[in-house]
Design a protein around this motif. Structure first.
Motif, PDB file in Angstrom:
ATOM      1  N   GLU A  68       0.876  -1.169   0.000  1.00 46.68           N
ATOM      2  CA  GLU A  68       0.000   0.000   0.000  1.00 46.68           C
ATOM      3  C   GLU A  68       0.915   1.220   0.000  1.00 46.68           C
ATOM      4  N   ILE A  70       1.438   5.180   0.412  1.00 48.88           N
ATOM      5  CA  ILE A  70       0.820   6.328   1.069  1.00 48.88           C
ATOM      6  C   ILE A  70       1.744   7.528   0.907  1.00 48.88           C
ATOM      7  N   ILE A  87      -5.129   3.418   9.274  1.00 51.30           N
ATOM      8  CA  ILE A  87      -4.531   3.037   7.989  1.00 51.30           C
ATOM      9  C   ILE A  87      -3.560   1.879   8.196  1.00 51.30           C
ATOM     10  N   TYR A 118      -2.531   6.527  -5.477  1.00 51.29           N
ATOM     11  CA  TYR A 118      -1.912   6.362  -4.169  1.00 51.29           C
ATOM     12  C   TYR A 118      -2.769   7.080  -3.129  1.00 51.29           C
ATOM     13  N   LYS A 119      -2.835   6.507  -1.937  1.00 48.55           N
ATOM     14  CA  LYS A 119      -3.494   7.202  -0.827  1.00 48.55           C
ATOM     15  C   LYS A 119      -2.640   8.413  -0.468  1.00 48.55           C
ATOM     16  N   LYS A 120      -3.304   9.516  -0.139  1.00 47.94           N
ATOM     17  CA  LYS A 120      -2.591  10.743   0.215  1.00 47.94           C
ATOM     18  C   LYS A 120      -2.993  11.164   1.623  1.00 47.94           C
TER      19      LYS A 120
END
Length: 155
Positions: A68, A70, A87, A118-120
Motif C-alpha cells: 500500500e 501512502i 490506515i 496512491y493514498k494521500k
C-alpha cells in the motif's frame, strides 16, 4: 509487518539521525522498517525539478506494487493520529502487511504523480524541513503501534 519510507536526501545532522534512529528502534518491536533515500535532482526551474523527481518516484514505486503506497502530501486530507493508526491497522489486518510511506521532493509532487492511485495523507497544513518530517512520520508510526497494542505511550 514491513514498512518502508521512501524519501529524498539523507539525514545530515546528528540530532536528526539520533532522533530518527530512536523511533526506528522502537518501531522494530512491531515491524521491519526500511528507509530508501533517493538523490533529489536540482535544475534551474522548480517545475523541471518537480517533474524529474516525481518521475523518479513513480519508477521507484513500481517495485512496490504489492505494498500500500501512502504519499505524505501537505495539500491532502489531514489525518488525526487515530485515523493514521487505522490506515496501518487496516493494512496489517486486511492486506499484505506492507506499506510504503512517500515523503516527496522539496518542490512537491508533480500533477502526474498526484494522479497516480496512491493514498494521500497530511499531518497538517504546515511546512516542515524534510529531515524533521521524517522523524515526525516515524514517531506517528510508533505511536500508531502503541495505540493498536493498547500500550501506554510516555510523552
Amino acid at each position: 509487518m514491513n514498512i518502508k519510507i521512501v524519501c529524498f536526501g539523507k539525514l545530515d545532522k546528528k540530532f536528526f539521525i539520533d532522533s530518527f534512529n530512536e523511533y526506528a528502534n522502537r518501531i522494530s518491536k512491531y515491524a521491519n522498517l526500511q528507509v530508501i533515500e533517493l538523490k533529489e535532482e536540482y535544475q534551474k526551474e522548480d517545475v523541471v525539478n518537480k517533474n524529474i523527481n516525481s518521475d523518479l518516484l513513480i519508477d521507484k514505486l513500481k517495485a512496490f506494487s504489492d505494498h500500500e503506497i501512502i504519499c505524505m502530501d501537505v495539500s491532502s486530507k489531514n489525518y488525526s493520529t487515530e485515523e493514521f493508526m487505522s490506515i496501518i491497522e487496516n493494512n496489517k489486518n486486511l492486506k499484505q502487511a506492507k506499506i510504503v510511506f512517500v515523503i516527496g521532493p522539496s518542490d512537491g509532487f508533480s500533477d502526474k504523480f498526484l494522479q497516480q492511485n496512491y493514498k494521500k495523507v497530511s499531518f497538517g497544513n504546515i511546512t516542515l524541513p524534510h529531515q524533521l518530517f521524517r522523524i515526525i512520520l516515524a514517531e506517528q508510526i510508533y505511536r500508531a503501534f502503541k495505540i493498536m497494542n493498547n500500550e501506554k505511550y510516555h510523552k
